[in-house]
Design a protein around this motif. Structure first.
Motif, PDB file in Angstrom:
ATOM      1  N   ALA A  19       0.610  -1.072  -0.542  1.00  0.00           N
ATOM      2  CA  ALA A  19       0.607  -0.401  -0.478  1.00  0.00           C
ATOM      3  C   ALA A  19       0.419   1.592   0.026  1.00  0.00           C
ATOM      4  O   ALA A  19       0.282   1.870  -0.895  1.00  0.00           O
ATOM      5  N   ARG A  20       2.234   1.304   1.092  1.00  0.00           N
ATOM      6  CA  ARG A  20       3.265   2.555   0.894  1.00  0.00           C
ATOM      7  C   ARG A  20       3.197   2.433   0.151  1.00  0.00           C
ATOM      8  O   ARG A  20       3.701   4.191  -0.937  1.00  0.00           O
ATOM      9  N   LEU A  21       3.622   1.841  -1.196  1.00  0.00           N
ATOM     10  CA  LEU A  21       4.531   1.742  -1.843  1.00  0.00           C
ATOM     11  C   LEU A  21       3.612   2.127  -3.186  1.00  0.00           C
ATOM     12  O   LEU A  21       4.155   2.731  -4.702  1.00  0.00           O
ATOM     13  N   LEU A  22       2.215   1.520  -3.727  1.00  0.00           N
ATOM     14  CA  LEU A  22       1.312   1.709  -5.049  1.00  0.00           C
ATOM     15  C   LEU A  22       0.452   2.980  -4.191  1.00  0.00           C
ATOM     16  O   LEU A  22      -0.109   4.395  -5.101  1.00  0.00           O
ATOM     17  N   GLY A  23       1.072   4.028  -3.317  1.00  0.00           N
ATOM     18  CA  GLY A  23       0.339   5.359  -2.014  1.00  0.00           C
ATOM     19  C   GLY A  23      -0.913   5.088  -2.611  1.00  0.00           C
ATOM     20  O   GLY A  23      -1.851   5.663  -2.607  1.00  0.00           O
ATOM     21  N   ARG A  24      -1.305   4.321  -1.571  1.00  0.00           N
ATOM     22  CA  ARG A  24      -3.163   3.067  -1.453  1.00  0.00           C
ATOM     23  C   ARG A  24      -2.782   3.364   0.216  1.00  0.00           C
ATOM     24  O   ARG A  24      -1.507   3.106   0.817  1.00  0.00           O
ATOM     25  N   ARG A  25      -4.396   3.252   1.014  1.00  0.00           N
ATOM     26  CA  ARG A  25      -4.111   2.659   2.228  1.00  0.00           C
ATOM     27  C   ARG A  25      -4.232   1.286   2.095  1.00  0.00           C
ATOM     28  O   ARG A  25      -4.672   0.576   1.373  1.00  0.00           O
ATOM     29  N   PRO A  26      -4.387   0.290   3.456  1.00  0.00           N
ATOM     30  CA  PRO A  26      -3.996  -0.741   2.923  1.00  0.00           C
ATOM     31  C   PRO A  26      -5.268  -1.420   3.097  1.00  0.00           C
ATOM     32  O   PRO A  26      -5.749  -1.863   2.687  1.00  0.00           O
ATOM     33  N   GLN A  27      -5.922  -1.051   3.221  1.00  0.00           N
ATOM     34  CA  GLN A  27      -8.153  -1.052   3.497  1.00  0.00           C
ATOM     35  C   GLN A  27      -7.855  -1.155   1.929  1.00  0.00           C
ATOM     36  O   GLN A  27      -9.105  -2.556   1.665  1.00  0.00           O
ATOM     37  N   THR A  28      -7.785  -0.299   1.010  1.00  0.00           N
ATOM     38  CA  THR A  28      -8.008   0.077  -0.082  1.00  0.00           C
ATOM     39  C   THR A  28      -7.568  -1.782  -0.795  1.00  0.00           C
ATOM     40  O   THR A  28      -8.113  -2.430  -1.940  1.00  0.00           O
ATOM     41  N   ALA A  33      -8.847  -7.091  -2.728  1.00  0.00           N
ATOM     42  CA  ALA A  33      -9.262  -8.757  -2.687  1.00  0.00           C
ATOM     43  C   ALA A  33      -9.953  -9.506  -2.525  1.00  0.00           C
ATOM     44  O   ALA A  33     -10.510 -10.059  -2.770  1.00  0.00           O
ATOM     45  N   CYS A  34     -10.481  -9.008  -1.759  1.00  0.00           N
ATOM     46  CA  CYS A  34     -12.169  -8.790  -1.241  1.00  0.00           C
ATOM     47  C   CYS A  34     -12.784  -9.499  -2.340  1.00  0.00           C
ATOM     48  O   CYS A  34     -13.807 -10.442  -2.484  1.00  0.00           O
ATOM     49  N   LEU A  35     -12.776  -8.164  -2.731  1.00  0.00           N
ATOM     50  CA  LEU A  35     -13.644  -8.203  -4.320  1.00  0.00           C
ATOM     51  C   LEU A  35     -13.502  -8.383  -5.349  1.00  0.00           C
ATOM     52  O   LEU A  35     -13.436  -8.736  -6.692  1.00  0.00           O
ATOM     53  N   GLU A  36     -12.097  -9.252  -5.673  1.00  0.00           N
ATOM     54  CA  GLU A  36     -10.998  -9.694  -6.600  1.00  0.00           C
ATOM     55  C   GLU A  36     -11.413  -8.350  -8.234  1.00  0.00           C
ATOM     56  O   GLU A  36     -11.737  -8.784  -8.935  1.00  0.00           O
ATOM     57  N   LEU A  49      -1.685 -11.786   3.195  1.00  0.00           N
ATOM     58  CA  LEU A  49      -2.318 -11.562   1.594  1.00  0.00           C
ATOM     59  C   LEU A  49      -0.769 -10.996   1.478  1.00  0.00           C
ATOM     60  O   LEU A  49      -0.214 -10.353   2.587  1.00  0.00           O
ATOM     61  N   LEU A  50      -0.202 -11.388   0.600  1.00  0.00           N
ATOM     62  CA  LEU A  50       0.495 -10.960   0.588  1.00  0.00           C
ATOM     63  C   LEU A  50       0.794 -10.286  -0.899  1.00  0.00           C
ATOM     64  O   LEU A  50       0.108 -10.546  -2.061  1.00  0.00           O
ATOM     65  N   TRP A  51       1.596  -9.346  -1.799  1.00  0.00           N
ATOM     66  CA  TRP A  51       1.116  -8.798  -3.259  1.00  0.00           C
ATOM     67  C   TRP A  51       2.284  -9.038  -3.725  1.00  0.00           C
ATOM     68  O   TRP A  51       3.935  -8.541  -3.233  1.00  0.00           O
ATOM     69  N   PRO A  52       2.084  -9.787  -4.911  1.00  0.00           N
ATOM     70  CA  PRO A  52       3.090  -9.656  -5.755  1.00  0.00           C
ATOM     71  C   PRO A  52       4.463  -8.508  -6.133  1.00  0.00           C
ATOM     72  O   PRO A  52       4.353  -7.897  -6.645  1.00  0.00           O
ATOM     73  N   VAL A  53       5.865  -8.654  -6.076  1.00  0.00           N
ATOM     74  CA  VAL A  53       6.270  -7.634  -6.536  1.00  0.00           C
ATOM     75  C   VAL A  53       6.672  -7.418  -7.357  1.00  0.00           C
ATOM     76  O   VAL A  53       6.673  -6.386  -8.382  1.00  0.00           O
TER      77      VAL A  53
END
Length: 72
Positions: A19-28, A33-36, A49-53
């Protein structure tokens, strides 16, 4: 921010870091992930949840979504 990814050797990173790298909030990211329906899809490991680099790099570089059918 992209300089931080240049030295990243992990294949995926936790939600807060992504989230920090993307400039978004973790909730986003959790909502994606929830809504896919987000530009990234996480990997679920033991309920986390792990996000592919590689996908984060692709998104930050503005390259087409590799998960969309017909994407180059």
């Amino acid at each position: 921010m992209q300089n931080l990814l240049e030295n990243e050797i992990r294949p995926a990173i936790p939600t807060g870091e992504a989230a920090r790298l993307l400039g978004r909030r973790p909730q986003t990211l959790r909502l994606w992930a929830c809504l896919e329906n987000g530009p990234l899809r996480p990997v679920r490991v033991h309920g986390r949840l792990l996000w592919p680099v590689a996908e984060i790099r692709r998104l930050l570089e503005g390259k087409p979504d590799s998960q969309t059918p017909g994407a180059a």
